[in-house]
Design an enzyme around this catalytic site. Structure first.
Site, PDB file in Angstrom:
ATOM      1  N   HIS A 159      58.281  63.395  57.380  1.00  0.00           N
ATOM      2  CA  HIS A 159      57.847  62.630  58.559  1.00  0.00           C
ATOM      3  C   HIS A 159      57.903  61.138  58.243  1.00  0.00           C
ATOM      4  O   HIS A 159      58.007  60.754  57.084  1.00  0.00           O
ATOM      5  CB  HIS A 159      56.426  63.017  58.975  1.00  0.00           C
TER       6      HIS A 159
ATOM      7  N   LYS B  76      52.720  58.555  59.128  1.00  0.00           N
ATOM      8  CA  LYS B  76      51.960  59.793  59.382  1.00  0.00           C
ATOM      9  C   LYS B  76      50.820  59.900  58.389  1.00  0.00           C
ATOM     10  O   LYS B  76      51.023  59.792  57.177  1.00  0.00           O
ATOM     11  CB  LYS B  76      52.877  61.020  59.298  1.00  0.00           C
TER      12      LYS B  76
HETATM   13  N1  NAP Z   1      51.593  68.681  67.449  1.00  0.00           N
HETATM   14  C1  NAP Z   1      52.693  68.046  67.158  1.00  0.00           C
HETATM   15  O1  NAP Z   1      53.773  68.625  67.080  1.00  0.00           O
HETATM   16  C2  NAP Z   1      52.597  66.557  66.939  1.00  0.00           C
HETATM   17  C3  NAP Z   1      53.709  65.738  67.093  1.00  0.00           C
HETATM   18  C4  NAP Z   1      53.563  64.353  66.929  1.00  0.00           C
HETATM   19  C5  NAP Z   1      52.313  63.827  66.611  1.00  0.00           C
HETATM   20  N2  NAP Z   1      51.261  64.678  66.456  1.00  0.00           N
HETATM   21  C6  NAP Z   1      49.922  64.174  66.149  1.00  0.00           C
HETATM   22  O2  NAP Z   1      49.478  63.337  67.203  1.00  0.00           O
HETATM   23  C7  NAP Z   1      48.587  62.352  66.671  1.00  0.00           C
HETATM   24  C8  NAP Z   1      49.078  60.959  67.073  1.00  0.00           C
HETATM   25  O3  NAP Z   1      50.308  60.708  66.441  1.00  0.00           O
HETATM   26  P1  NAP Z   1      51.051  59.311  66.580  1.00  0.00           P
HETATM   27  O4  NAP Z   1      52.242  59.357  65.716  1.00  0.00           O
HETATM   28  O5  NAP Z   1      51.214  58.983  68.025  1.00  0.00           O
HETATM   29  O6  NAP Z   1      49.960  58.356  65.916  1.00  0.00           O
HETATM   30  P2  NAP Z   1      49.629  56.822  66.272  1.00  0.00           P
HETATM   31  O7  NAP Z   1      50.863  56.089  66.597  1.00  0.00           O
HETATM   32  O8  NAP Z   1      48.750  56.323  65.172  1.00  0.00           O
HETATM   33  O9  NAP Z   1      48.780  56.941  67.608  1.00  0.00           O
HETATM   34  C9  NAP Z   1      47.455  57.398  67.666  1.00  0.00           C
HETATM   35  C10 NAP Z   1      46.783  56.612  68.745  1.00  0.00           C
HETATM   36  O10 NAP Z   1      45.486  57.192  68.969  1.00  0.00           O
HETATM   37  C11 NAP Z   1      44.680  56.140  69.462  1.00  0.00           C
HETATM   38  N3  NAP Z   1      43.284  56.433  69.134  1.00  0.00           N
HETATM   39  C12 NAP Z   1      42.656  56.313  67.951  1.00  0.00           C
HETATM   40  N4  NAP Z   1      41.366  56.668  68.075  1.00  0.00           N
HETATM   41  C13 NAP Z   1      41.188  57.013  69.355  1.00  0.00           C
HETATM   42  C14 NAP Z   1      40.075  57.480  70.110  1.00  0.00           C
HETATM   43  N5  NAP Z   1      38.868  57.638  69.566  1.00  0.00           N
HETATM   44  N6  NAP Z   1      40.249  57.732  71.410  1.00  0.00           N
HETATM   45  C15 NAP Z   1      41.462  57.588  71.993  1.00  0.00           C
HETATM   46  N7  NAP Z   1      42.550  57.154  71.340  1.00  0.00           N
HETATM   47  C16 NAP Z   1      42.407  56.876  70.031  1.00  0.00           C
HETATM   48  C17 NAP Z   1      45.189  54.837  68.806  1.00  0.00           C
HETATM   49  O11 NAP Z   1      45.438  53.857  69.773  1.00  0.00           O
HETATM   50  P3  NAP Z   1      44.432  52.756  70.286  1.00  0.00           P
HETATM   51  O12 NAP Z   1      43.686  52.235  69.104  1.00  0.00           O
HETATM   52  O13 NAP Z   1      45.253  51.738  70.973  1.00  0.00           O
HETATM   53  O14 NAP Z   1      43.577  53.490  71.236  1.00  0.00           O
HETATM   54  C18 NAP Z   1      46.598  55.158  68.357  1.00  0.00           C
HETATM   55  O15 NAP Z   1      47.550  54.400  69.043  1.00  0.00           O
HETATM   56  C19 NAP Z   1      48.555  62.577  65.153  1.00  0.00           C
HETATM   57  O16 NAP Z   1      47.447  63.404  64.845  1.00  0.00           O
HETATM   58  C20 NAP Z   1      49.856  63.317  64.890  1.00  0.00           C
HETATM   59  O17 NAP Z   1      49.829  64.111  63.736  1.00  0.00           O
HETATM   60  C21 NAP Z   1      51.379  66.002  66.624  1.00  0.00           C
END
Ligand code: NAP
Length: 284
Positions: free
Chosen positions: A160, A164
């Site tokens: 990844h 991540k």
């Molecule tokens: N299931 C799957 O196949 C899959 C695929 C891709 C990603 N994921 C998962 O999805 C999650 C996000 O991934 P990502 O790559 O998008 O990460 P990312 O770019 O770090 O985005 C996460 C976002 O969550 C927000 N956040 C943090 N705390 C929060 C809260 N208390 N309430 C609401 N929003 C909050 C943050 O934005 P702000 O600070 O601006 O609010 C941040 O932009 C991870 O856990 C990842 O492993 C899963």
């Protein structure tokens, strides 16, 4: 009637999921929840995504309770971080909001807590560390291999992007569990697997299972090259969970819909394969 969806997280993946949802007929994205101190809170989602104002506002998670009362989402799709669900599962379940939890890195105790609130408040939850169709097909192929090749070594290599946070990936852990369960069921043997994690550059998501014997090997591999694969899976899960109460994993969603086919018609709901691939289900 449109299905009302709230999204948690507008990060790398959440932003693409929002774009995807906004393009879908029959879906209303009612709000996106961002973190308490996020500069996105109070802004229009269209503008956050770099386009025109859409009249849909991102809210800080401290205002979640009020937002749920106001927008009445049927489903919340979580692409924030594990802390979001840890903090808000009680509130969401009590309000009757069905959940698609796509975040990864939840502990066993957290998963048990999610199950508890799901059952207590009779909502539907899909826990989906492995949200894409392709990865779920990969898991099915791994189960076939585990049934037929229980004596071989299984190694999982997941790659990844460098940002991540969790390792190994939730998908890799789920693949390992499924292989172990299948080997136990068919050969009555316990097996542990090594999962090798690579965090580098901008890799969207890559899972490879190497099945190696003394004289030959098989490699099964899934590579996501667009985050739209996650968005499509999230929409399928949302449509499923709006109709099915209780706790489900993503593979249950596919098993009960797409993998249920013997012919071109779903054994579960009678919808034809092409229709179901578009998931134009009726949520009334
Ligand atoms: N299931 C799957 O196949 C899959 C695929 C891709 C990603 N994921 C998962 O999805 C999650 C996000 O991934 P990502 O790559 O998008 O990460 P990312 O770019 O770090 O985005 C996460 C976002 O969550 C927000 N956040 C943090 N705390 C929060 C809260 N208390 N309430 C609401 N929003 C909050 C943050 O934005 P702000 O600070 O601006 O609010 C941040 O932009 C991870 O856990 C990842 O492993 C899963």
């Amino acid at each position: 009637m449109n299905m009302r969806i709230a999204l948690a997280g507008l990060g790398t993946t959440g932003a693409q999921v929002a774009e995807f949802l906004l393009e879908q007929a029959g879906i209303s994205l009612v709000t996106a929840v961002v973190s308490k101190n996020s500069e996105k809170a109070g802004k229009d989602i269209g503008e956050i995504l770099g386009g025109k104002s859409l009249g849909i506002t991102a809210i800080g998670s401290e205002n979640l309770s009020e937002a749920i009362r106001h927008y009445r989402p049927q489903v919340l799709i979580d692409f924030a971080n594990p802390a979001f669900m840890r903090e808000h599962i009680g509130l969401l379940a009590q309000a009757g909001v069905n959940l698609v939890i796509a975040t990864t890195g939840h502990s066993t105790a957290e998963v048990e807590r999610i199950k508890y609130y799901t059952q207590r408040h009779h909502i539907g939850t899909v826990l989906a560390p492995n949200i894409t169709y392709g990865v779920n097909v990969l898991m099915e192929l791994c189960k076939i291999a585990a049934r037929l090749m229980g004596d071989y070594d299984f190694e999982i290599i997941e790659s990844h992007h460098r940002h991540k946070k969790d390792a190994p990936s939730g998908t890799a852990s789920r693949i390992a569990e499924k292989i172990a369960e299948t080997i136990k069921a068919t050969n009555d043997r316990m097996r542990e697997f090594d999962i090798h994690s690579i965090r580098a550059g901008g890799i969207v998501g890559d899972h490879k299972v190497v099945i190696c014997g003394p004289y030959d090997k098989i490699e099964l591999r899934h590579e996501a090259f667009s985050r739209r694969a996650f968005a499509q899976g999230a929409l399928w899960a949302a449509e499923f969970v709006a109709k099915h109460h209780g706790f489900h994993y993503m593979e249950d969603v596919f098993a009960k819909t797409l993998f249920g086919y013997k012919t071109d018609t779903c054994a579960h709901c009678g919808i034809s394969l092409p229709e179901q691939r578009n998931m134009s289900l009726d949520y009334n």
